[in-house]
Design an enzyme around this catalytic site. Structure first.
Site, PDB file in Angstrom:
ATOM      1  CG  ASP A  32      -1.604   1.447   1.456  1.00 33.13           C
ATOM      2  OD1 ASP A  32      -2.512   1.344   0.302  1.00 33.13           O
ATOM      3  OD2 ASP A  32      -1.560   1.967   1.963  1.00 33.13           O
ATOM      4  CB  CYS A  68     -18.210  -3.588 -14.815  1.00 30.17           C
ATOM      5  SG  CYS A  68     -17.420  -3.348 -13.863  1.00 30.17           S
ATOM      6  CB  CYS A  77     -22.499  -3.572 -14.012  1.00 26.90           C
ATOM      7  SG  CYS A  77     -23.182  -2.897 -11.994  1.00 26.90           S
ATOM      8  CB  CYS A 116     -20.687   0.866  -7.894  1.00 28.49           C
ATOM      9  SG  CYS A 116     -19.561   1.274  -9.859  1.00 28.49           S
ATOM     10  CB  CYS A 125     -20.805   6.767  -5.443  1.00 23.72           C
ATOM     11  SG  CYS A 125     -19.401   8.631  -4.935  1.00 23.72           S
ATOM     12  CB  CYS A 170     -13.364   9.648  -1.933  1.00 19.87           C
ATOM     13  SG  CYS A 170     -13.095   7.830  -1.985  1.00 19.87           S
ATOM     14  CB  CYS A 205     -16.395   5.548   1.722  1.00 17.81           C
ATOM     15  SG  CYS A 205     -18.249   5.374   0.559  1.00 17.81           S
ATOM     16  CB  CYS A 212     -18.312   2.056  -4.706  1.00 15.65           C
ATOM     17  SG  CYS A 212     -16.777   2.562  -3.522  1.00 15.65           S
ATOM     18  CB  CYS A 243     -19.333  -4.293  -6.047  1.00 12.17           C
ATOM     19  SG  CYS A 243     -19.200  -5.184  -7.148  1.00 12.17           S
TER      20      CYS A 243
HETATM   21  C1  B12 Z   1      -4.571   7.004  -2.862  1.00  9.66           C
HETATM   22  C2  B12 Z   1      -5.053   5.451  -2.321  1.00  9.66           C
HETATM   23  C3  B12 Z   1      -6.378   5.810  -2.418  1.00  9.66           C
HETATM   24  C4  B12 Z   1      -7.234   6.988  -2.437  1.00  9.66           C
HETATM   25  C5  B12 Z   1      -7.519   6.852  -3.877  1.00  9.66           C
HETATM   26  C6  B12 Z   1      -8.305   5.653  -4.601  1.00  9.66           C
HETATM   27  C7  B12 Z   1      -7.882   6.210  -6.198  1.00  9.66           C
HETATM   28  N1  B12 Z   1      -9.087   4.977  -6.788  1.00  9.66           N
HETATM   29  O1  B12 Z   1      -7.472   6.205  -6.636  1.00  9.66           O
HETATM   30  C8  B12 Z   1      -8.182   7.011  -2.390  1.00  9.66           C
HETATM   31  C9  B12 Z   1      -7.825   7.399  -0.329  1.00  9.66           C
HETATM   32  C10 B12 Z   1      -9.466   7.986  -2.276  1.00  9.66           C
HETATM   33  C11 B12 Z   1      -8.438   5.771  -1.086  1.00  9.66           C
HETATM   34  C12 B12 Z   1      -9.379   4.862  -1.122  1.00  9.66           C
HETATM   35  C13 B12 Z   1     -10.139   3.612  -0.795  1.00  9.66           C
HETATM   36  N2  B12 Z   1      -9.330   2.952  -0.888  1.00  9.66           N
HETATM   37 CO1  B12 Z   1      -6.983   2.693  -2.146  1.00  9.66          CO
HETATM   38  N3  B12 Z   1      -5.809   3.310  -2.201  1.00  9.66           N
HETATM   39  C14 B12 Z   1      -4.384   3.993  -2.362  1.00  9.66           C
HETATM   40  C15 B12 Z   1      -3.597   3.960  -2.950  1.00  9.66           C
HETATM   41  C16 B12 Z   1      -2.275   4.133  -2.216  1.00  9.66           C
HETATM   42  C17 B12 Z   1      -3.014   3.978  -4.384  1.00  9.66           C
HETATM   43  C18 B12 Z   1      -3.937   3.981  -5.622  1.00  9.66           C
HETATM   44  C19 B12 Z   1      -3.425   4.883  -6.766  1.00  9.66           C
HETATM   45  O2  B12 Z   1      -2.330   5.014  -7.035  1.00  9.66           O
HETATM   46  N4  B12 Z   1      -4.857   5.736  -7.943  1.00  9.66           N
HETATM   47  C20 B12 Z   1      -3.951   6.314  -8.872  1.00  9.66           C
HETATM   48  C21 B12 Z   1      -5.030   6.368  -9.725  1.00  9.66           C
HETATM   49  C22 B12 Z   1      -4.681   6.604 -11.075  1.00  9.66           C
HETATM   50  O3  B12 Z   1      -5.446   4.753 -10.016  1.00  9.66           O
HETATM   51  P1  B12 Z   1      -6.520   3.940 -10.146  1.00  9.66           P
HETATM   52  O4  B12 Z   1      -7.824   4.209  -9.776  1.00  9.66           O
HETATM   53  O5  B12 Z   1      -6.232   1.961  -9.706  1.00  9.66           O
HETATM   54  O6  B12 Z   1      -5.916   3.995 -12.030  1.00  9.66           O
HETATM   55  C23 B12 Z   1      -6.714   2.382 -12.880  1.00  9.66           C
HETATM   56  C24 B12 Z   1      -7.340   2.772 -12.973  1.00  9.66           C
HETATM   57  O7  B12 Z   1      -8.801   3.938 -13.844  1.00  9.66           O
HETATM   58  C25 B12 Z   1      -7.593   1.678 -13.694  1.00  9.66           C
HETATM   59  N5  B12 Z   1      -8.384   2.364 -15.818  1.00  9.66           N
HETATM   60  C26 B12 Z   1      -7.767   2.852 -16.296  1.00  9.66           C
HETATM   61  N6  B12 Z   1      -9.188   3.724 -17.137  1.00  9.66           N
HETATM   62  C27 B12 Z   1      -9.996   3.071 -17.035  1.00  9.66           C
HETATM   63  C28 B12 Z   1     -11.245   3.115 -17.491  1.00  9.66           C
HETATM   64  C29 B12 Z   1     -11.994   1.862 -16.903  1.00  9.66           C
HETATM   65  C30 B12 Z   1     -13.905   1.720 -17.544  1.00  9.66           C
HETATM   66  C31 B12 Z   1     -11.912   0.800 -16.024  1.00  9.66           C
HETATM   67  C32 B12 Z   1     -12.816   0.204 -15.092  1.00  9.66           C
HETATM   68  C33 B12 Z   1     -10.108   1.001 -15.201  1.00  9.66           C
HETATM   69  C34 B12 Z   1      -9.907   1.748 -16.012  1.00  9.66           C
HETATM   70  O8  B12 Z   1      -6.723   2.099 -14.306  1.00  9.66           O
HETATM   71  C35 B12 Z   1      -5.127   3.304 -14.083  1.00  9.66           C
HETATM   72  C36 B12 Z   1      -4.097   2.741 -13.930  1.00  9.66           C
HETATM   73  O9  B12 Z   1      -3.970   1.743 -13.313  1.00  9.66           O
HETATM   74  C37 B12 Z   1      -3.039   1.833  -3.390  1.00  9.66           C
HETATM   75  C38 B12 Z   1      -2.201   0.971  -2.547  1.00  9.66           C
HETATM   76  C39 B12 Z   1      -1.366   1.418  -3.967  1.00  9.66           C
HETATM   77  N7  B12 Z   1       0.045   1.471  -3.693  1.00  9.66           N
HETATM   78  O10 B12 Z   1      -1.220   1.556  -4.959  1.00  9.66           O
HETATM   79  C40 B12 Z   1      -5.068   1.791  -1.759  1.00  9.66           C
HETATM   80  C41 B12 Z   1      -5.653   0.572  -2.240  1.00  9.66           C
HETATM   81  C42 B12 Z   1      -6.297   1.177  -4.129  1.00  9.66           C
HETATM   82  N8  B12 Z   1      -7.067   1.716  -1.714  1.00  9.66           N
HETATM   83  C43 B12 Z   1      -7.819  -0.020  -1.463  1.00  9.66           C
HETATM   84  C44 B12 Z   1      -8.714   0.270  -0.852  1.00  9.66           C
HETATM   85  C45 B12 Z   1      -9.450  -0.717  -0.181  1.00  9.66           C
HETATM   86  C46 B12 Z   1      -9.492   1.571  -0.501  1.00  9.66           C
HETATM   87  C47 B12 Z   1     -10.760   1.105  -0.152  1.00  9.66           C
HETATM   88  C48 B12 Z   1     -11.797   0.380  -0.585  1.00  9.66           C
HETATM   89  C49 B12 Z   1     -10.986   1.781   1.909  1.00  9.66           C
HETATM   90  C50 B12 Z   1     -12.196   2.397   1.985  1.00  9.66           C
HETATM   91  N9  B12 Z   1     -12.977   1.357   2.209  1.00  9.66           N
HETATM   92  O11 B12 Z   1     -12.473   2.659   2.717  1.00  9.66           O
HETATM   93  C51 B12 Z   1     -10.998   3.094  -0.969  1.00  9.66           C
HETATM   94  C52 B12 Z   1     -12.073   2.690  -2.222  1.00  9.66           C
HETATM   95  C53 B12 Z   1     -11.997   4.244  -3.013  1.00  9.66           C
HETATM   96  C54 B12 Z   1     -12.693   3.481  -4.410  1.00  9.66           C
HETATM   97  N10 B12 Z   1     -13.598   4.356  -5.063  1.00  9.66           N
HETATM   98  O12 B12 Z   1     -11.504   3.452  -4.941  1.00  9.66           O
HETATM   99  C55 B12 Z   1      -6.159  -1.459  -1.835  1.00  9.66           C
HETATM  100  C56 B12 Z   1      -7.984  -1.521  -2.577  1.00  9.66           C
HETATM  101  C57 B12 Z   1      -8.196  -3.086  -2.966  1.00  9.66           C
HETATM  102  C58 B12 Z   1      -9.189  -3.103  -3.808  1.00  9.66           C
HETATM  103  N11 B12 Z   1      -9.785  -4.630  -3.840  1.00  9.66           N
HETATM  104  O13 B12 Z   1      -8.277  -2.974  -4.975  1.00  9.66           O
HETATM  105  C59 B12 Z   1      -5.506  -0.716  -2.268  1.00  9.66           C
HETATM  106  C60 B12 Z   1      -4.681  -1.440  -3.695  1.00  9.66           C
HETATM  107  C61 B12 Z   1      -4.679  -0.384  -1.041  1.00  9.66           C
HETATM  108  C62 B12 Z   1      -4.208  -1.767  -0.685  1.00  9.66           C
HETATM  109  N12 B12 Z   1      -2.521  -2.168  -0.970  1.00  9.66           N
HETATM  110  O14 B12 Z   1      -5.053  -3.421  -0.473  1.00  9.66           O
HETATM  111  N13 B12 Z   1      -7.108   4.955  -1.504  1.00  9.66           N
HETATM  112  S1  SF4 Z   2     -20.758  -2.183  -9.317  1.00 11.21           S
HETATM  113 FE1  SF4 Z   2     -19.372  -3.745  -8.737  1.00 11.21          FE
HETATM  114  S2  SF4 Z   2     -20.088  -5.144 -10.943  1.00 11.21           S
HETATM  115 FE2  SF4 Z   2     -21.125  -2.611 -11.154  1.00 11.21          FE
HETATM  116  S3  SF4 Z   2     -19.929  -1.225 -12.161  1.00 11.21           S
HETATM  117 FE3  SF4 Z   2     -19.013  -1.639 -10.902  1.00 11.21          FE
HETATM  118  S4  SF4 Z   2     -17.937  -2.364 -10.162  1.00 11.21           S
HETATM  119 FE4  SF4 Z   2     -18.505  -3.122 -11.740  1.00 11.21          FE
HETATM  120  S1  SF4 Z   3     -15.514   4.741  -1.476  1.00  8.09           S
HETATM  121 FE1  SF4 Z   3     -17.702   6.143  -1.330  1.00  8.09          FE
HETATM  122  S2  SF4 Z   3     -17.272   8.168  -1.672  1.00  8.09           S
HETATM  123 FE2  SF4 Z   3     -15.584   6.498  -2.465  1.00  8.09          FE
HETATM  124  S3  SF4 Z   3     -15.984   6.381  -4.385  1.00  8.09           S
HETATM  125 FE3  SF4 Z   3     -17.479   4.606  -3.549  1.00  8.09          FE
HETATM  126  S4  SF4 Z   3     -19.231   4.815  -2.592  1.00  8.09           S
HETATM  127 FE4  SF4 Z   3     -17.889   7.289  -3.146  1.00  8.09          FE
END
Ligand code: B12
Ligand code: SF4
Ligand code: SF4
Length: 388
Positions: free
Chosen positions: A143, A197, A200, A203, A207, A223, A250, A253, A257
């Site tokens: 992480d 997905c 669907c 999520c 949100c 978020c 939170c 989302c 799912c």
């Molecule tokens: C910064 C961070 C956050 C930030 C930003 C999250 C984000 N989505 O960017 C915040 C604080 C908001 C956060 C929240 C959460 N986080 Co967080 N976070 C991180 C961290 C440290 C870096 C993530 C990152 O690099 N984000 C930058 C963006 C650019 O990356 P990305 O969204 O993955 O981008 C990819 C997708 O967008 C995809 N993509 C591009 N175009 C498209 C188009 C489509 C259609 C799709 C489907 C995908 C896609 O490609 C991109 C590049 O790979 C990681 C740990 C790590 N070292 O990786 C944990 C991590 C992602 N977090 C984690 C968790 C558990 C959470 C939460 C669930 C915690 C909670 N319950 O509150 C929430 C989920 C919120 C959410 N919906 O994402 C886990 C995820 C596990 C998993 N099953 O995926 C991680 C991996 C930590 C861990 N080591 O387990 N997090």
């Molecule tokens: S709710 Fe789950 S299956 Fe549906 S779009 Fe979101 S991540 Fe994909």
């Molecule tokens: S963690 Fe909560 S606020 Fe963040 S994207 Fe998911 S539903 Fe929205």
């Protein structure tokens, strides 16, 4: 133990053996991916940073992104990246009482996963060396390290990217935490899953703050997870009512799912609710904890990241959103907290709950408040109480 093919060391290990090593180390899933650069991820990540979508997480710098997307820079000679997943679902029961309760993201109920997953990956490392009969150079990143955990998981076929940006796995859904380990050996690689997905969008619709601005694109500034865990200062006022009762992270989302429906509950002991904490904590009690108690209660827990002032800021917002005037006395007390962040949000919550006691306390507090933005919060809150 190893084959040498065209100068590349290929470990004589099957995918099944790898999985078995993972399970003996306490992981639910373990896969490997080649340690090639993550070019697409680097491009998307830098783009998102440039667009401000990573909010004020200043530790995410362009340099860190480049570093994290280029495994060779993290471990010279890296051949593979192992990615382990551990489900954090545990059995939880909501107390059958009428206490004012908040909600906590499931991943944060137990011990800090940086420690627990790190220890499991260290065990994998030892078993790998034992199985291969040679030292393996390794670098673990859980992480907080620069490795792009989710992109590695997708490449390794451990899961696929959901539109909520989380990695969805079978059969554990997205309720998994990920940990990565770079190693200098080739390993059996699983092909990326060809799943998506489909149509669907549950999520994105569910949100409450509209943070999922496009499929797979999160605006961290909106978020609740970011706001309650990573954000350091006052929470923008327009977002506070949308946060509902979430006080740390939170899960909305993920809760909606369909892939998560019926996910097994492994109930790993390290993820079970800690004493004095849980999925639905008593907010009136939490609002009264001091620095010493915070340190004691959250030592070794992910919650310590928010610090006491961040947690109590979140609790105050949830109390304001509860509509329950039993919260007024603890919020009045919080108006004289030593942390301006707590005072400011307690004031907002009192304004939202309203009533004469709240108004009087706000007016009294205004006489001694010195912090400018807190004065503004108190004034606005007091004015609202005149309205109701
Ligand atoms: C910064 C961070 C956050 C930030 C930003 C999250 C984000 N989505 O960017 C915040 C604080 C908001 C956060 C929240 C959460 N986080 Co967080 N976070 C991180 C961290 C440290 C870096 C993530 C990152 O690099 N984000 C930058 C963006 C650019 O990356 P990305 O969204 O993955 O981008 C990819 C997708 O967008 C995809 N993509 C591009 N175009 C498209 C188009 C489509 C259609 C799709 C489907 C995908 C896609 O490609 C991109 C590049 O790979 C990681 C740990 C790590 N070292 O990786 C944990 C991590 C992602 N977090 C984690 C968790 C558990 C959470 C939460 C669930 C915690 C909670 N319950 O509150 C929430 C989920 C919120 C959410 N919906 O994402 C886990 C995820 C596990 C998993 N099953 O995926 C991680 C991996 C930590 C861990 N080591 O387990 N997090
Ligand atoms: S709710 Fe789950 S299956 Fe549906 S779009 Fe979101 S991540 Fe994909
Ligand atoms: S963690 Fe909560 S606020 Fe963040 S994207 Fe998911 S539903 Fe929205």
């Amino acid at each position: 133990m190893e084959n040498v093919e065209s100068g590349v060391q290929v470990a004589a290990l099957t995918a099944e053996e790898l999985e078995s090593i993972g399970s003996r180390a306490g992981l639910d899933l373990l896969r490997a991916a080649p340690a090639d650069p993550f070019e697409d991820t680097e491009r998307v990540y830098l783009e998102r940073l440039g667009q401000g979508l990573l909010a004020e997480m200043r530790w995410i710098t362009p340099e860190r992104i480049r570093h994290g997307c280029n495994p060779e820079e993290l471990l010279p000679g890296a051949r593979s990246i192992l990615i382990g997943a551990c489900s954090y679902l545990t059995r939880v029961r909501r107390a059958d009482d009428d206490a004012v309760r908040g909600r906590v993201a499931r991943y944060a109920l137990g011990d800090d996963y940086h420690d627990t997953l790190g220890a499991k990956l260290r065990a994998v490392h030892l078993m790998l060396e034992e199985r291969l009969g040679r030292p393996v150079r390794a670098r673990i990143s859980v992480d907080s390290g620069p490795v792009v955990d989710r992109a590695v998981a997708a490449r390794a076929g451990l899961g696929w990217f959901g539109k909520n940006t989380n990695i969805l796995t079978r059969p554990l859904g997205s309720w998994v935490l990920l940990g990565a380990m770079l190693v200098d050996v080739e390993l059996p690689y699983g092909p990326p899953l060809r799943k998506t997905c489909g149509a669907c969008t549950r999520c994105m619709v569910a949100c409450p703050t509209g943070a999922l601005i496009a499929p797979g694109v999160l605006d961290s500034r909106r978020c609740i997870s970011y706001l309650t865990i990573e954000h350091r200062g006052p929470i923008p006022r327009d977002l506070r009512p949308l946060m509902g009762d979430w006080i740390f992270g939170c899960d909305i989302c993920q809760e909606v799912c369909p892939v998560n429906l019926g996910a097994p509950v492994p109930d790993h002991p390290e993820h079970r609710e800690r004493e004095g904490w849980g999925q639905f904590p008593d907010l009136l009690e939490l609002m009264t904890i001091g620095d010493e108690e915070f340190r004691r209660r959250f030592r070794g827990s992910p919650v310590k990241r928010a610090k006491r002032r961040g947690l109590l800021r979140n609790v105050a917002i949830a109390l304001g959103n509860s509509g329950d005037r039993r919260a007024v006395p603890v919020l009045v007390r919080a108006l004289s907290d030593h942390e301006p962040l707590v005072r400011g949000h307690a004031a907002w919550a009192l304004g939202r709950l309203g009533g004469e006691a709240a108004r009087e306390a706000l007016e009294r507090a205004l006489e001694s408040e010195t912090e400018e933005w807190v004065v503004e919060e108190m004034r606005d809150a007091a004015a609202i109480t005149y309205g109701g």
